[in-house]
Design a protein around this motif. Structure first.
Motif, PDB file in Angstrom:
ATOM      1  N   UNK A  31      14.252   7.384  22.867  1.00 36.06           N
ATOM      2  CA  UNK A  31      13.201   6.428  23.254  1.00 36.06           C
ATOM      3  C   UNK A  31      11.813   6.984  22.982  1.00 36.06           C
ATOM      4  N   UNK A  32      11.632   8.294  23.180  1.00 32.86           N
ATOM      5  CA  UNK A  32      10.340   8.945  22.922  1.00 32.86           C
ATOM      6  C   UNK A  32      10.093   9.154  21.427  1.00 32.86           C
ATOM      7  N   UNK A  33      11.100   8.868  20.604  1.00 33.57           N
ATOM      8  CA  UNK A  33      10.960   9.042  19.159  1.00 33.57           C
ATOM      9  C   UNK A  33      11.121  10.482  18.708  1.00 33.57           C
ATOM     10  N   UNK A  34      11.751  11.319  19.543  1.00 35.85           N
ATOM     11  CA  UNK A  34      11.887  12.739  19.213  1.00 35.85           C
ATOM     12  C   UNK A  34      13.215  13.077  18.556  1.00 35.85           C
ATOM     13  N   UNK A  35      14.211  12.230  18.772  1.00 35.82           N
ATOM     14  CA  UNK A  35      15.559  12.454  18.241  1.00 35.82           C
ATOM     15  C   UNK A  35      16.023  11.173  17.558  1.00 35.82           C
ATOM     16  N   UNK A  36      16.732  11.350  16.447  1.00 34.98           N
ATOM     17  CA  UNK A  36      17.352  10.225  15.742  1.00 34.98           C
ATOM     18  C   UNK A  36      18.858  10.400  15.779  1.00 34.98           C
ATOM     19  N   UNK A  37      19.564   9.287  15.865  1.00 27.26           N
ATOM     20  CA  UNK A  37      21.023   9.326  15.784  1.00 27.26           C
ATOM     21  C   UNK A  37      21.449   8.490  14.597  1.00 27.26           C
ATOM     22  N   UNK A  38      22.434   9.005  13.880  1.00 27.29           N
ATOM     23  CA  UNK A  38      22.916   8.292  12.693  1.00 27.29           C
ATOM     24  C   UNK A  38      24.401   8.528  12.525  1.00 27.29           C
ATOM     25  N   UNK A  39      25.105   7.560  11.980  1.00 26.24           N
ATOM     26  CA  UNK A  39      26.548   7.716  11.780  1.00 26.24           C
ATOM     27  C   UNK A  39      26.851   8.931  10.899  1.00 26.24           C
ATOM     28  N   UNK A  40      27.902   9.635  11.257  1.00 27.94           N
ATOM     29  CA  UNK A  40      28.299  10.824  10.492  1.00 27.94           C
ATOM     30  C   UNK A  40      29.412  10.510   9.509  1.00 27.94           C
ATOM     31  N   UNK A  41      30.010   9.339   9.659  1.00 30.22           N
ATOM     32  CA  UNK A  41      31.150   9.003   8.826  1.00 30.22           C
ATOM     33  C   UNK A  41      32.455   9.445   9.456  1.00 30.22           C
ATOM     34  N   UNK A  42      32.361  10.131  10.589  1.00 27.99           N
ATOM     35  CA  UNK A  42      33.540  10.605  11.320  1.00 27.99           C
ATOM     36  C   UNK A  42      33.790   9.649  12.482  1.00 27.99           C
ATOM     37  N   UNK A  43      34.635   8.669  12.266  1.00 25.29           N
ATOM     38  CA  UNK A  43      34.959   7.644  13.267  1.00 25.29           C
ATOM     39  C   UNK A  43      33.679   6.982  13.752  1.00 25.29           C
ATOM     40  N   UNK A  44      33.485   6.926  15.076  1.00 29.66           N
ATOM     41  CA  UNK A  44      32.292   6.282  15.643  1.00 29.66           C
ATOM     42  C   UNK A  44      31.229   7.301  16.025  1.00 29.66           C
ATOM     43  N   UNK A  45      31.395   8.548  15.610  1.00 34.42           N
ATOM     44  CA  UNK A  45      30.480   9.617  16.007  1.00 34.42           C
ATOM     45  C   UNK A  45      29.090   9.405  15.408  1.00 34.42           C
ATOM     46  N   UNK A  46      28.093   9.708  16.226  1.00 30.88           N
ATOM     47  CA  UNK A  46      26.706   9.659  15.784  1.00 30.88           C
ATOM     48  C   UNK A  46      26.142  11.075  15.787  1.00 30.88           C
ATOM     49  N   UNK A  47      25.635  11.491  14.633  1.00 30.78           N
ATOM     50  CA  UNK A  47      24.993  12.792  14.553  1.00 30.78           C
ATOM     51  C   UNK A  47      23.584  12.705  15.103  1.00 30.78           C
ATOM     52  N   UNK A  48      23.060  13.822  15.504  1.00 30.57           N
ATOM     53  CA  UNK A  48      21.723  13.858  16.088  1.00 30.57           C
ATOM     54  C   UNK A  48      20.848  14.816  15.297  1.00 30.57           C
ATOM     55  N   UNK A  49      19.582  14.442  15.141  1.00 30.65           N
ATOM     56  CA  UNK A  49      18.622  15.312  14.465  1.00 30.65           C
ATOM     57  C   UNK A  49      17.244  15.077  15.067  1.00 30.65           C
ATOM     58  N   UNK A  50      16.369  16.045  14.878  1.00 29.09           N
ATOM     59  CA  UNK A  50      14.993  15.884  15.332  1.00 29.09           C
ATOM     60  C   UNK A  50      14.245  15.011  14.327  1.00 29.09           C
ATOM     61  N   UNK A  51      13.423  14.127  14.829  1.00 23.29           N
ATOM     62  CA  UNK A  51      12.532  13.349  13.978  1.00 23.29           C
ATOM     63  C   UNK A  51      11.327  14.231  13.658  1.00 23.29           C
ATOM     64  N   UNK A  52      10.457  13.816  12.746  1.00 19.35           N
ATOM     65  CA  UNK A  52       9.220  14.588  12.529  1.00 19.35           C
ATOM     66  C   UNK A  52       8.413  14.758  13.827  1.00 19.35           C
ATOM     67  N   UNK A  53       8.349  13.696  14.636  1.00 21.06           N
ATOM     68  CA  UNK A  53       7.647  13.807  15.933  1.00 21.06           C
ATOM     69  C   UNK A  53       8.380  14.783  16.851  1.00 21.06           C
TER      70      UNK A  53
END
Length: 154
Positions: A86-108
């Motif tokens: 919500x703060x725009x600090x982390x992004x989640x995106x599909x990893x291609x592994x079932x329904x798993x969402x990977x996490x990464x830091x955004x530029x912010x």
């Protein structure tokens, strides 16, 4: 009921002095307050900083993987991650592994992490000055070992 099944009578004082859960939680709360004071200017709490740090160190392929790494309950971690998203600090995106969402830091998130790192360093130095750097190194090694042992039983 046999006396072998009845625990020995312990005074509340004895229980309080011996309880690993109590003493680890008291220390944890105090250390958390110390770190939060130093991180105050960053707008992060130490729990949020720890999550950002773990994502930066080892971008997880799922919230479950991150929860395992941090030794947290998945539902508690999910609330923290949701706030960071919500703060725009982390992004989640599909990893291609079932329904798993990977996490990464955004530029912010990267910018916020770098700013908070100075507060974390100040907190770490403050803590080490209170307990002794060498004592902390020994204790942190023991705590990691204890955590591994307990985790094996859960």
């Amino acid at each position: 009921m046999s006396s072998r099944n009845t625990p020995a009578a312990l005074s509340p004082e004895t229980v309080g002095l011996q309880c690993a859960a109590l003493h680890s939680r008291v220390l944890s709360r105090l250390v958390t307050r110390l770190y939060n004071q130093h991180l105050n200017d960053s707008g992060l709490r130490v729990t949020q900083f720890s999550v950002l740090n773990a994502i930066k160190a080892r971008p997880p392929e799922s919230i479950f993987q991150l929860a395992e790494l941090l030794g947290m309950e998945r539902t508690s971690l999910q609330r923290t991650v949701d706030k960071l998203i919500e703060k725009g600090l982390v992004a989640s995106e599909p990893t291609g592994n079932k329904r798993a969402l990977g996490l990464s830091l955004t530029p912010a998130g990267e910018t916020c992490y770098q700013q908070a790192l100075a507060g974390w360093q100040a907190a770490q130095q403050h803590f080490e000055s209170l307990v002794g750097k060498k004592s902390w190194q020994q204790m942190s090694s023991e705590l990691r070992r204890f955590s591994h042992q307990v985790k094996q039983e859960l």
